[in-house]
Scaffold this motif. Structure first.
Motif, PDB file in Angstrom:
ATOM      1  N   LYS B  80       0.850  -1.200   0.000  1.00  0.00           N
ATOM      2  CA  LYS B  80       0.000   0.000   0.000  1.00  0.00           C
ATOM      3  C   LYS B  80       0.879   1.240   0.000  1.00  0.00           C
ATOM      4  O   LYS B  80       1.711   1.407   0.890  1.00  0.00           O
ATOM      5  CB  LYS B  80      -0.872   0.005   1.253  1.00  0.00           C
ATOM      6  CG  LYS B  80      -1.816  -1.172   1.343  1.00  0.00           C
ATOM      7  CD  LYS B  80      -3.252  -0.710   1.200  1.00  0.00           C
ATOM      8  CE  LYS B  80      -4.237  -1.845   1.051  1.00  0.00           C
ATOM      9  NZ  LYS B  80      -4.315  -2.692   2.227  1.00  0.00           N
ATOM     10  N   PRO B  81       0.697   2.120  -0.970  1.00  0.00           N
ATOM     11  CA  PRO B  81       1.600   3.275  -1.071  1.00  0.00           C
ATOM     12  C   PRO B  81       1.642   4.122   0.188  1.00  0.00           C
ATOM     13  O   PRO B  81       2.695   4.619   0.566  1.00  0.00           O
ATOM     14  CB  PRO B  81       1.043   4.058  -2.251  1.00  0.00           C
ATOM     15  CG  PRO B  81      -0.226   3.422  -2.648  1.00  0.00           C
ATOM     16  CD  PRO B  81      -0.278   2.061  -2.054  1.00  0.00           C
ATOM     17  N   HIS B  82       0.478   4.289   0.853  1.00  0.00           N
ATOM     18  CA  HIS B  82       0.539   5.180   2.012  1.00  0.00           C
ATOM     19  C   HIS B  82       1.325   4.549   3.160  1.00  0.00           C
ATOM     20  O   HIS B  82       1.920   5.242   3.970  1.00  0.00           O
ATOM     21  CB  HIS B  82      -0.866   5.596   2.454  1.00  0.00           C
ATOM     22  CG  HIS B  82      -1.707   4.480   2.953  1.00  0.00           C
ATOM     23  ND1 HIS B  82      -2.533   3.744   2.142  1.00  0.00           N
ATOM     24  CD2 HIS B  82      -1.840   3.953   4.185  1.00  0.00           C
ATOM     25  CE1 HIS B  82      -3.150   2.827   2.859  1.00  0.00           C
ATOM     26  NE2 HIS B  82      -2.752   2.931   4.090  1.00  0.00           N
ATOM     27  N   LEU B  83       1.351   3.208   3.198  1.00  0.00           N
ATOM     28  CA  LEU B  83       2.136   2.557   4.246  1.00  0.00           C
ATOM     29  C   LEU B  83       3.624   2.617   3.923  1.00  0.00           C
ATOM     30  O   LEU B  83       4.452   2.668   4.827  1.00  0.00           O
ATOM     31  CB  LEU B  83       1.673   1.109   4.414  1.00  0.00           C
ATOM     32  CG  LEU B  83       0.249   0.986   4.950  1.00  0.00           C
ATOM     33  CD1 LEU B  83      -0.157  -0.465   5.080  1.00  0.00           C
ATOM     34  CD2 LEU B  83       0.136   1.678   6.305  1.00  0.00           C
ATOM     35  N   VAL B  84       3.935   2.623   2.642  1.00  0.00           N
ATOM     36  CA  VAL B  84       5.332   2.768   2.235  1.00  0.00           C
ATOM     37  C   VAL B  84       5.860   4.111   2.719  1.00  0.00           C
ATOM     38  O   VAL B  84       6.945   4.211   3.289  1.00  0.00           O
ATOM     39  CB  VAL B  84       5.457   2.655   0.703  1.00  0.00           C
ATOM     40  CG1 VAL B  84       6.862   3.013   0.263  1.00  0.00           C
ATOM     41  CG2 VAL B  84       5.098   1.254   0.252  1.00  0.00           C
ATOM     42  N   THR B  85       5.052   5.162   2.510  1.00  0.00           N
ATOM     43  CA  THR B  85       5.460   6.486   2.959  1.00  0.00           C
ATOM     44  C   THR B  85       5.589   6.512   4.474  1.00  0.00           C
ATOM     45  O   THR B  85       6.507   7.086   5.030  1.00  0.00           O
ATOM     46  CB  THR B  85       4.437   7.535   2.508  1.00  0.00           C
ATOM     47  OG1 THR B  85       4.157   7.316   1.142  1.00  0.00           O
ATOM     48  CG2 THR B  85       4.974   8.930   2.703  1.00  0.00           C
ATOM     49  N   GLN B  86       4.631   5.858   5.110  1.00  0.00           N
ATOM     50  CA  GLN B  86       4.673   5.829   6.570  1.00  0.00           C
ATOM     51  C   GLN B  86       5.943   5.135   7.062  1.00  0.00           C
ATOM     52  O   GLN B  86       6.544   5.548   8.044  1.00  0.00           O
ATOM     53  CB  GLN B  86       3.429   5.093   7.083  1.00  0.00           C
ATOM     54  CG  GLN B  86       3.335   5.072   8.584  1.00  0.00           C
ATOM     55  CD  GLN B  86       1.888   5.170   9.025  1.00  0.00           C
ATOM     56  OE1 GLN B  86       0.981   4.731   8.311  1.00  0.00           O
ATOM     57  NE2 GLN B  86       1.656   5.745  10.173  1.00  0.00           N
ATOM     58  N   ALA B  87       6.344   4.097   6.326  1.00  0.00           N
ATOM     59  CA  ALA B  87       7.543   3.366   6.726  1.00  0.00           C
ATOM     60  C   ALA B  87       8.781   4.251   6.604  1.00  0.00           C
ATOM     61  O   ALA B  87       9.750   4.050   7.330  1.00  0.00           O
ATOM     62  CB  ALA B  87       7.704   2.119   5.863  1.00  0.00           C
ATOM     63  N   GLY B  88       8.752   5.222   5.700  1.00  0.00           N
ATOM     64  CA  GLY B  88       9.902   6.124   5.615  1.00  0.00           C
ATOM     65  C   GLY B  88      10.470   6.282   4.218  1.00  0.00           C
ATOM     66  O   GLY B  88      11.612   6.678   4.051  1.00  0.00           O
ATOM     67  N   THR B 114       1.667  11.650   7.640  1.00  0.00           N
ATOM     68  CA  THR B 114       1.961  10.375   8.295  1.00  0.00           C
ATOM     69  C   THR B 114       2.638  10.556   9.642  1.00  0.00           C
ATOM     70  O   THR B 114       2.672   9.632  10.442  1.00  0.00           O
ATOM     71  CB  THR B 114       2.907   9.527   7.438  1.00  0.00           C
ATOM     72  OG1 THR B 114       4.017  10.332   7.095  1.00  0.00           O
ATOM     73  CG2 THR B 114       2.213   9.048   6.192  1.00  0.00           C
ATOM     74  N   ARG B 115       3.208  11.737   9.864  1.00  0.00           N
ATOM     75  CA  ARG B 115       3.932  11.927  11.118  1.00  0.00           C
ATOM     76  C   ARG B 115       3.061  12.596  12.182  1.00  0.00           C
ATOM     77  O   ARG B 115       3.539  12.969  13.233  1.00  0.00           O
ATOM     78  CB  ARG B 115       5.196  12.761  10.874  1.00  0.00           C
ATOM     79  CG  ARG B 115       6.154  12.099   9.931  1.00  0.00           C
ATOM     80  CD  ARG B 115       6.759  10.812  10.500  1.00  0.00           C
ATOM     81  NE  ARG B 115       7.440  10.066   9.459  1.00  0.00           N
ATOM     82  CZ  ARG B 115       7.067   8.862   9.030  1.00  0.00           C
ATOM     83  NH1 ARG B 115       6.038   8.241   9.576  1.00  0.00           N
ATOM     84  NH2 ARG B 115       7.733   8.259   8.071  1.00  0.00           N
ATOM     85  N   THR B 116       1.816  12.798  11.866  1.00  0.00           N
ATOM     86  CA  THR B 116       0.896  13.353  12.857  1.00  0.00           C
ATOM     87  C   THR B 116      -0.267  12.398  13.009  1.00  0.00           C
ATOM     88  O   THR B 116      -0.562  11.618  12.105  1.00  0.00           O
ATOM     89  CB  THR B 116       0.384  14.737  12.421  1.00  0.00           C
ATOM     90  OG1 THR B 116       0.114  14.697  11.025  1.00  0.00           O
ATOM     91  CG2 THR B 116       1.390  15.820  12.694  1.00  0.00           C
ATOM     92  N   LYS B 117      -0.943  12.492  14.131  1.00  0.00           N
ATOM     93  CA  LYS B 117      -1.946  11.473  14.418  1.00  0.00           C
ATOM     94  C   LYS B 117      -3.344  12.056  14.628  1.00  0.00           C
ATOM     95  O   LYS B 117      -4.301  11.313  14.772  1.00  0.00           O
ATOM     96  CB  LYS B 117      -1.545  10.703  15.693  1.00  0.00           C
ATOM     97  CG  LYS B 117      -0.283   9.887  15.520  1.00  0.00           C
ATOM     98  CD  LYS B 117      -0.585   8.554  14.836  1.00  0.00           C
ATOM     99  CE  LYS B 117       0.691   7.887  14.334  1.00  0.00           C
ATOM    100  NZ  LYS B 117       1.247   8.529  13.124  1.00  0.00           N
TER     101      LYS B 117
END
Lengths: 601, 341
Positions: B80-88, B114-117
């Motif tokens: 999932k692209p958004h999880l890739v970004t989240q991973a770094g 991704t760095r805010t919740k």
């Protein structure tokens, strides 16, 4: 060559009518004054014409419109003449505003005279006062037509029509020369909203038919006049600096409306406008922020209304429950939320057109399902086409909405009560919209709308956020639906169609959002108010109503695609203005601070 | 055709193994291995249509590779692209994909996603946590705008920025997610030499902050100035990989960019160059000494003479490599070398 053209420019008249500028201004002012005074005369001898324009020294009905127009034109013309203390009235263009105000006055006055002649059968029905008013309005217009365009740059306009449109062209609003103290600014905001309330109340109170058409005609020209004068831009600036106060003032002004009404005849329109506007604002979350085209949105209003009807204690309700209002409100919102998620979860993976088709289908499925849950073609829940009637009036803490109450000594009847309740609901929805839009979530929605692939690459879970927008929009509609059920006292499937001559329906909701201005807070509210009020008042047009509505929409989208109250982004999207979008005050400010820091260093 | 990846010190930031991407019958990327070490700048070059961007999309999850795996810092990346970004892993796009109608600051704030919740409830209730998070986000975004030199344009709409600044804003937006690896897809496309140089400095500064960079570019001077290692992708396959010198020296890279001479043309080329054979021969020999000769391709013997023929002139051409296609043609044909050891 260039020198020559500029030379000829100065030689040819730039105004639509070749008059000396000073003379034109004086004529306009004199005409406007005469028009204003003419409203003190009787225009007709018969009281048969709506509004009764037969009295001397007592303007009534459409005379009030002419009076307002005359005063507006007079003030703007005086400002154009450079009268001390009135310059602030025209921070934008002086002449375009005067011309539009003169046009508005002329249109309203001559329309009134024409309507008198037609309705009462002949020009003989006009009193001399009417003729005076007509001539004065004509004089104002002729004077205003002698004014040159505000902008002196650009190619010289060729024909009279070009000169006319050039005079109407907008000019950038000049910067404020001095800052007002903030109490004065707040006072101006309050006055503006009070004026807005008066204008709106007058409109809603006008009789259907000719008087409303006259009012509409006037407003269509007078509002652009204020816009061209730069007053609306100024007011917007003020409301931006005092956002909280402006919102409060707006709600106070809106809450005052039922107190201006003696009967419930028009408060019901007010209550319905608020319901419609609230739903439109909910749809704006979905369409305006997240960019999801939802063509079946009215179904969520329906879900809320049916849920509320079922738990309202109506004798026809299949459930036979009677929840207190707060619980009914939550039930309606929750039911819509559930449906929003149920519809959204499988379909939000689709993009653009496909989603639109699916939502269109859902809207119809909802309506037909409600029709069929009647005991013969399905379980008996909704009572089919008959709907759930006799929804009792709300009662909160012993405050029965069905009975007239005295609030601050002023009687407020049933629909006034609902209107006040809806003000609270609308305020809540406005709060939700504002806070959601200006947050991480709102930014993610806009990012998805702008470029989904890029948004996803920024780590935004597009599906989840779109579902969130869909669910939030649905529950806001459900909230409005609960009140809707009590206001109309019956929940029938036919109220929740895709399209129909009367709002609310999905097409009108979408139109309200787009017409008002996508992604803005006040846009859908204004759009909804207009889209509800105008069809309600133009009922006499019958079959032509939708035709005219369609033509009006086409024209509006042609000339103002960004909507009545544009999002700054949208305005820039549709009208390329280069770098003009730089927020007005900021750049010089930062420059100044930069300079200051540099000086210090 | 595949080559073993360069051994890197420490754990790899990005490790792609046997990535293959097929669209129906078309294989856009075939069995590509690539490693990016910590603090490394790796270049990815290849002719148009070689599959570079497709490979990028496979890395970032926009495409799900048909075969192969991609891992980031030892853990396998999500599809999932958004999880890739989240991973770094953050990226920019070849054709700029800014949020055109959002302001510069808002664009970078979206990058902070991704760095805010803070969720919807937090936004609606506006507790102290929300305000604090918004403030921190804005602070970080402003830092990045300062870093990329866009701070003075924070309230402009992204669409109104000049081209070069739009590219910079894309980088700032990608950096906002605090990535460990930044993927840049043609960051200097359409830029003038000054802007290219500025971008080069920017990428070096990003690396100095500890972010590894993988960059696709056609500008050879940019690539060879910047990259610790360069991989060459041709027709979906990795042709070679190595330091700038190694890649420049690989005549198959030249062949990939220019095409292999065939039949009459090749013959005449040979004959015309014969006058210089003596010089070229020696030059070729010295070049050979730099790396072991390639043993894989039979065609190489033919190419070898061709490359050697031109070596004499390209010694000088090498020094003035520039981003245009014309110079690119000349760049890598210094000498013939084999694959990396």
């Amino acid at each position: 060559m260039i020198a020559m053209t500029t030379h000829t420019t100065t030689a040819t008249p730039r105004a639509p009518l070749p008059l000396p500028e000073r003379a034109a201004r004086l004529t306009t002012a004199a005409g406007a004054l005469a028009t204003t005074l003419s409203t003190a005369l009787a225009w007709t001898w018969s009281s048969d014409f709506p509004g009764d324009l037969t009295y001397y020294f007592s303007p009534a009905g459409l005379q009030l419109v002419t009076l307002a127009g005359g005063l507006l034109a007079l003030l703007l013309a005086a400002s154009g003449l450079g009268l001390r203390g009135l310059r602030w009235l025209t921070p934008g263009g002086r002449n375009a505003a005067v011309l539009l105000a003169a046009l508005a006055t002329f249109a309203a006055t001559w329309f009134t005279l024409g309507a008198i002649a037609v309705q009462l059968g002949g020009l003989v029905n006009l009193e001399p006062g009417g003729a005076v008013a007509g001539l004065a309005a004509l004089l104002t217009l002729l004077g205003a037509l002698g004014l040159p365009p505000d902008r002196t740059d650009g190619p010289p306009p060729a024909g009279p029509w070009q000169r006319f449109t050039a005079t109407l062209a907008a000019t950038p609003v000049r910067r404020r020369t001095r800052e007002l103290p903030s109490w004065a600014e707040i006072l101006i905001i309050a006055a503006a909203f009070a004026a807005g309330l008066i204008v709106f109340t007058y409109g809603i109170d006008t009789d259907d038919g000719a008087p409303f058409v006259g009012y509409l005609l006037f407003m269509v020209l007078a509002v652009p006049a204020l816009h061209r004068a730069g007053l609306i831009a100024r007011l917007t600036q003020l409301t931006h600096t005092h956002r909280g106060i402006a919102l409060t003032a707006a709600f106070l002004a809106a809450a005052l409306f039922p107190f201006t009404q003696d009967t419930d005849q028009y408060t019901i329109i007010g209550a319905n406008i608020l319901i419609f506007a609230t739903v439109a604002l909910g749809l704006n979350v979905v369409v305006g922020l997240a960019g999801l085209l939802d063509l079946g949105y009215v179904a969520f209003l329906g879900v809320g209304a049916y849920a509320a009807a079922l738990v309202s204690g109506s004798p026809e309700s299949a459930l036979g429950l009677h929840f207190p209002f707060w619980a009914a409100l939550l039930t309606g919102a929750a039911a819509s939320l559930v449906f929003g998620v149920l519809i959204g979860a499988p379909t939000l993976r689709l993009r653009g057109d496909y989603l639109a088709i699916v939502t269109l289908g859902f809207g119809e499925i909802f309506r037909i399902a409600m029709l069929n849950l009647n005991g013969t073609t399905g379980p008996d829940i909704t009572n089919g086409a008959m709907g759930i009637p006799n929804i009792p009036n709300l009662e909160i803490f012993g405050f029965n909405f069905g009975e007239p109450h005295h609030i601050l000594g002023i009687p407020v009847a049933t629909y006034g009560n609902y209107y006040l309740l809806m003000i609270l609901v609308t305020a809540f929805v406005v709060l939700v919209f504002r806070r959601a839009a200006a947050s991480r979530i709102g930014r993610a929605w806009i990012a998805i709308r702008e470029d989904e692939t890029a948004a996803v690459a920024m780590g935004i879970n597009s599906f989840r956020l779109r579902l969130l927008a869909f669910a939030l929009g649905a529950s806001l509609a459900g909230l409005a639906g609960t009140v809707h059920a009590h206001v109309v006292t019956t929940a029938t499937p036919e109220q929740f169609q895709f399209a129909g001559p009367q709002p609310p329906n999905s097409a009108f909701l979408l139109a309200a959002v787009i017409l008002g201005g996508m992604g803005t807070l006040s846009g859908p509210l204004v759009g909804a108010a207009l889209l509800f009020l105008i069809p309600a008042k133009l009922d006499f047009l019958q079959d032509y109503q939708l035709l005219l509505f369609g033509i009006a929409l086409v024209l509006l989208m042609r000339f103002r695609p960004e909507g009545l109250i544009p999002d700054r982004r949208k305005q820039l999207e549709f009208h390329e203005t280069g770098q003009l979008d730089v927020p007005d005050q900021r750049l010089p400010d930062t420059d100044a601070t930069l300079g200051a820091t540099q000086a210090k260093a | 055709m595949t080559t073993p990846t360069m051994p890197t010190a420490g754990a790899a930031v990005l490790e792609a193994r046997g990535v293959t991407m097929r669209f129906g019958g078309l294989t856009a990327v075939r069995d590509v291995d690539l490693t990016v070490g910590p603090g490394e700048i790796v270049g990815l070059i290849g002719p148009n249509g070689a599959g570079k961007t497709t490979f990028f999309n496979c890395l970032t999850g926009l495409y799900v590779p048909t075969e192969g795996s991609v891992s980031y810092q030892g853990t396998r990346l999500s599809r999932k692209p958004h999880l890739v970004t989240q991973a770094g892993v953050a990226r920019t796009f070849q054709n700029i994909r800014l949020f055109a109608n959002m302001t510069v600051l808002e664009n970078v704030l979206v990058g902070r996603h991704t760095r805010t919740k803070e969720g919807l409830w937090s936004a609606l209730l506006r507790g102290p946590g929300f305000k604090k998070a918004e403030r921190t986000s804005e602070q970080r975004a402003m830092e990045l705008l300062e870093f990329t030199g866009l701070a003075h344009k924070r309230d402009h709409l992204a669409r109104n920025l000049p081209y070069g600044e739009q590219r910079k804003l894309e980088i700032a937006r990608a950096l906002a997610s605090d990535p460990g690896l930044l993927l840049l897809d043609e960051p200097t496309a359409g830029m003038n030499p000054q802007e290219t140089r500025a971008t080069q400095d920017l990428v070096l500064a990003i690396r100095d902050q500890g972010t590894a960079v993988l960059v696709i570019e056609h500008d050879m001077r940019f690539i060879f100035n910047l990259c610790d290692r360069v991989a060459v992708l041709v027709q979906g396959q990795k042709l070679t990989e190595g330091t700038a010198e190694v890649v420049q020296a690989d005549e198959r890279v030249v062949a990939a960019y220019l095409g292999t001479p065939v039949g009459e043309e090749a013959g005449s080329g040979d004959r015309a160059a014969e006058a210089k054979t003596g010089d070229a021969g020696t030059a070729g020999a010295t070049a050979d000494a730099e790396g072991p000769a390639d043993t894989a391709d039979a065609a190489d013997t033919e190419d070898a003479t061709d490359a050697a023929d031109r070596t004499a002139e390209s010694e000088t051409a090498d020094t003035e490599t520039a981003g245009t296609g014309e110079t690119t043609e000349e760049t890598p044909d210094t000498a013939q070398t084999g694959d990396t050891p």
